[in-house]
Design a protein around this motif. Structure first.
Motif, mmCIF file in Angstrom:
data_model
loop_
_atom_site.group_PDB
_atom_site.id
_atom_site.type_symbol
_atom_site.label_atom_id
_atom_site.label_comp_id
_atom_site.label_asym_id
_atom_site.label_seq_id
_atom_site.Cartn_x
_atom_site.Cartn_y
_atom_site.Cartn_z
ATOM 1 N N GLU A 14 38.815 54.444 25.188
ATOM 2 C CA GLU A 14 38.729 53.858 26.519
ATOM 3 C C GLU A 14 40.025 53.096 26.791
ATOM 4 O O GLU A 14 40.642 52.556 25.875
ATOM 5 C CB GLU A 14 37.544 52.895 26.608
ATOM 6 C CG GLU A 14 36.206 53.576 26.443
ATOM 7 C CD GLU A 14 35.058 52.583 26.440
ATOM 8 O OE1 GLU A 14 34.070 52.847 27.136
ATOM 9 O OE2 GLU A 14 35.163 51.555 25.752
ATOM 10 N N GLU A 15 40.415 53.052 28.073
ATOM 11 C CA GLU A 15 41.608 52.303 28.434
ATOM 12 C C GLU A 15 41.494 51.782 29.861
ATOM 13 O O GLU A 15 40.752 52.325 30.675
ATOM 14 C CB GLU A 15 42.871 53.150 28.292
ATOM 15 C CG GLU A 15 43.019 54.239 29.327
ATOM 16 C CD GLU A 15 44.324 54.998 29.233
ATOM 17 O OE1 GLU A 15 45.381 54.382 28.970
ATOM 18 O OE2 GLU A 15 44.297 56.218 29.437
ATOM 19 N N VAL A 16 42.227 50.714 30.132
ATOM 20 C CA VAL A 16 42.303 50.145 31.465
ATOM 21 C C VAL A 16 43.769 50.167 31.878
ATOM 22 O O VAL A 16 44.630 49.667 31.159
ATOM 23 C CB VAL A 16 41.783 48.686 31.492
ATOM 24 C CG1 VAL A 16 41.981 48.076 32.870
ATOM 25 C CG2 VAL A 16 40.335 48.631 31.070
ATOM 26 N N THR A 23 52.499 40.941 38.291
ATOM 27 C CA THR A 23 51.677 40.839 37.085
ATOM 28 C C THR A 23 51.160 39.427 36.830
ATOM 29 O O THR A 23 50.356 39.227 35.929
ATOM 30 C CB THR A 23 52.460 41.309 35.839
ATOM 31 O OG1 THR A 23 53.619 40.479 35.693
ATOM 32 C CG2 THR A 23 52.856 42.765 35.958
ATOM 33 N N GLN A 24 51.590 38.467 37.628
ATOM 34 C CA GLN A 24 51.139 37.086 37.445
ATOM 35 C C GLN A 24 49.988 36.713 38.379
ATOM 36 O O GLN A 24 49.535 35.576 38.385
ATOM 37 C CB GLN A 24 52.306 36.108 37.661
ATOM 38 C CG GLN A 24 53.482 36.349 36.729
ATOM 39 C CD GLN A 24 53.082 36.315 35.260
ATOM 40 O OE1 GLN A 24 52.380 35.418 34.835
ATOM 41 N NE2 GLN A 24 53.512 37.312 34.510
ATOM 42 N N GLU A 25 49.522 37.676 39.186
ATOM 43 C CA GLU A 25 48.395 37.418 40.089
ATOM 44 C C GLU A 25 47.176 36.980 39.286
ATOM 45 O O GLU A 25 46.986 37.412 38.148
ATOM 46 C CB GLU A 25 48.039 38.677 40.877
ATOM 47 C CG GLU A 25 49.020 39.041 41.952
ATOM 48 C CD GLU A 25 48.840 38.236 43.217
ATOM 49 O OE1 GLU A 25 47.810 37.550 43.369
ATOM 50 O OE2 GLU A 25 49.747 38.289 44.057
ATOM 51 N N GLU A 29 45.344 38.457 35.635
ATOM 52 C CA GLU A 29 45.027 37.617 34.472
ATOM 53 C C GLU A 29 43.547 37.706 34.132
ATOM 54 O O GLU A 29 43.170 37.736 32.962
ATOM 55 C CB GLU A 29 45.420 36.160 34.737
ATOM 56 C CG GLU A 29 46.921 35.931 34.792
ATOM 57 C CD GLU A 29 47.616 36.331 33.494
ATOM 58 O OE1 GLU A 29 47.095 36.030 32.400
ATOM 59 O OE2 GLU A 29 48.681 36.952 33.576
ATOM 60 N N ALA A 30 42.697 37.771 35.146
ATOM 61 C CA ALA A 30 41.252 37.884 34.905
ATOM 62 C C ALA A 30 40.925 39.203 34.216
ATOM 63 O O ALA A 30 40.100 39.242 33.294
ATOM 64 C CB ALA A 30 40.490 37.758 36.221
ATOM 65 N N ILE A 31 41.563 40.277 34.627
ATOM 66 C CA ILE A 31 41.343 41.575 33.985
ATOM 67 C C ILE A 31 41.804 41.529 32.536
ATOM 68 O O ILE A 31 41.126 42.036 31.639
ATOM 69 C CB ILE A 31 42.045 42.704 34.769
ATOM 70 C CG1 ILE A 31 41.338 42.916 36.099
ATOM 71 C CG2 ILE A 31 42.098 44.000 33.961
ATOM 72 C CD1 ILE A 31 42.044 43.846 37.047
ATOM 73 N N GLY A 37 38.130 40.211 25.976
ATOM 74 C CA GLY A 37 36.886 39.559 25.580
ATOM 75 C C GLY A 37 37.011 38.059 25.484
ATOM 76 O O GLY A 37 36.271 37.400 24.763
ATOM 77 N N GLU A 38 37.951 37.481 26.208
ATOM 78 C CA GLU A 38 38.233 36.065 26.086
ATOM 79 C C GLU A 38 37.960 35.277 27.367
ATOM 80 O O GLU A 38 38.587 34.256 27.602
ATOM 81 C CB GLU A 38 39.690 35.859 25.686
ATOM 82 C CG GLU A 38 40.039 36.473 24.357
ATOM 83 C CD GLU A 38 41.517 36.374 24.051
ATOM 84 O OE1 GLU A 38 42.274 35.813 24.854
ATOM 85 O OE2 GLU A 38 41.913 36.891 23.005
#
Length: 145
Positions: A14-16, A23-25, A29-31, A37-38
């Motif tokens: 699997e990959e996202v 990239t700082q949006e 960061e939420a993704i 898993g943090e």
């Protein structure tokens, strides 16, 4: 923004993939946090503020307008509203189990049916939680039943 999902066979990894301008949006960061898993949430007790991982939370409950996070042996106050916490928990094992509670399915030891179509879940810390009948379907989906 376009969202694409592709189901892959179990033998493939699997990959996202995130394609973005910045990239700082916050959403990027939420993704990152979700895929690592943090995901964590701020909570406090007395005068101390803690960062708790969602995986450590047994359930989130709203009582008389106040929000609480319940962990294995500790209870923390939280400033988030139920709908905000629910949004944070999307694509995790935490799910809405009643009008005022979000439960971590990973912390369930066993469940049993009760009256009126509700279920009673016994958690790994031996607490018992009632799951309203309108949320039983989501519980079954998460448990693979």
């Amino acid at each position: 923004m376009k969202v694409s999902l592709e189901q892959v066979p179990r033998d493939k990894e699997e990959e996202v993939i995130v394609r973005c301008y910045d990239t700082q949006e916050k959403w990027v960061e939420a993704i990152r946090a979700v895929t690592a898993g943090e995901v964590s949430v701020s909570a406090f007790t007395e005068e101390k503020v803690y960062r708790l991982k969602l995986s450590d939370v047994y359930y989130f409950e709203v009582v008389d307008g106040c929000s609480f996070l319940y962990c294995e042996k500790s209870v923390f106050k939280c400033r988030q509203k139920l709908y905000e916490f629910e949004e944070l928990c999307r694509s995790s094992m935490l799910f809405r189990c009643s009008k005022s509670m979000i439960l971590n399915a990973d912390k369930i030891r066993h469940v049993r049916p009760t009256v009126s179509g509700r279920f009673e879940a016994t958690l790994t810390n031996n607490e018992k939680v009632i799951i309203s009948r309108q949320y039983v379907g989501e519980l079954k989906r998460l448990l693979g039943v």
